[in-house]
Motif scaffolding. Structure first.
Motif, mmCIF file in Angstrom:
data_model
loop_
_atom_site.group_PDB
_atom_site.id
_atom_site.type_symbol
_atom_site.label_atom_id
_atom_site.label_comp_id
_atom_site.label_asym_id
_atom_site.label_seq_id
_atom_site.Cartn_x
_atom_site.Cartn_y
_atom_site.Cartn_z
ATOM 1 N N GLU A 58 0.833 -0.941 0.059
ATOM 2 C CA GLU A 58 -0.127 -0.422 0.153
ATOM 3 C C GLU A 58 0.721 1.012 -0.186
ATOM 4 O O GLU A 58 2.376 1.591 1.071
ATOM 5 N N LEU A 81 6.474 2.516 -12.826
ATOM 6 C CA LEU A 81 6.898 0.636 -11.715
ATOM 7 C C LEU A 81 7.477 0.425 -12.914
ATOM 8 O O LEU A 81 6.868 -0.172 -13.984
ATOM 9 N N ARG A 131 -0.979 2.697 -5.146
ATOM 10 C CA ARG A 131 -1.177 0.846 -5.168
ATOM 11 C C ARG A 131 -2.049 0.734 -4.272
ATOM 12 O O ARG A 131 -1.381 1.083 -2.631
ATOM 13 N N THR A 132 -2.790 -0.845 -4.090
ATOM 14 C CA THR A 132 -3.970 -0.828 -2.997
ATOM 15 C C THR A 132 -3.775 -2.305 -3.225
ATOM 16 O O THR A 132 -4.475 -2.374 -4.605
ATOM 17 N N TRP A 136 -3.383 -0.442 -9.109
ATOM 18 C CA TRP A 136 -2.497 0.552 -9.181
ATOM 19 C C TRP A 136 -3.254 2.160 -9.787
ATOM 20 O O TRP A 136 -4.133 2.008 -10.908
ATOM 21 N N ARG A 154 -3.915 -2.817 -13.119
ATOM 22 C CA ARG A 154 -3.785 -3.903 -12.772
ATOM 23 C C ARG A 154 -2.386 -4.318 -14.008
ATOM 24 O O ARG A 154 -1.747 -4.462 -15.214
#
Length: 188
Positions: A58, A81, A131-132, A136, A154
């Protein structure tokens, strides 16, 4: 959300010219460097320099991005990322072919999906990655206060993900990007 300090950064794969000074990261990309897995089948490119750290499950990472150097097409500073060469994403402050600075997002799950969002009339823009769990989200802001949604996605891999900062100069001689006003929160 609790603000935490930025972890130590390391070069992802191609060491470049860069420095971390106080609350700013400065990167200079050499000529011909980019990240792309062309949807039309051109050879992939992953040579742009990136300073990254391991992404927690997270997080929210934001920074003001400036490109003080003279810009050519696709020159950019970006938040990025990276899982591997087939699974990565970047949120860019990029120069368009029409000579305008833009917010541009790129998501790669085998091939790159590239999307232009909006023009930036100022010399800087604020970018944010949230981010969870497996999701994203990319956001951008003109002032660092009011955030505009760019995209939700994702990465289709279970590999660990690194997150950080990138400069690219795919068509120019070089591109310097400065990231400051950096905030890393441990929860979205």
């Amino acid at each position: 959300m609790t603000k935490i300090s930025l972890p130590p950064l390391h070069w992802l794969s191609h060491e470049g010219a860069g420095q971390v000074d106080g609350d700013a990261v400065t990167l200079t990309a050499p000529a011909g460097t980019d990240w792309t897995d062309d949807a039309l089948g051109a050879p992939p490119q992953h040579a742009a320099p990136a300073l990254v750290f391991d992404a927690p499950a997270e997080l929210a990472l934001s920074a003001r991005v400036r490109v003080p150097s003279e810009r050519t097409t696709f020159d950019a500073g970006a938040l990025v990322l990276w899982a591997d060469e087939a699974h990565w994403a970047k949120l860019c402050f990029e120069q368009s072919p029409q000579g305008r600075a833009m917010v541009v997002s790129t998501v790669t799950n085998e091939y790159t999906d590239d999307c232009n969002s909006w023009d930036v009339d100022d010399e800087s823009v604020h970018l944010r990655i949230v981010r969870t769990g497996p999701g994203w989200a990319f956001h951008a802001s003109r002032d660092g206060e009011a955030w505009e949604f760019v995209r939700l996605f994702r990465l289709y891999t279970d590999l660990p993900v690194s997150i950080g900062f990138l400069a690219q100069a795919p068509m120019g001689e070089a591109c310097t990007a400065v990231f400051d006003q950096i905030v890393l929160d441990d929860a979205a």
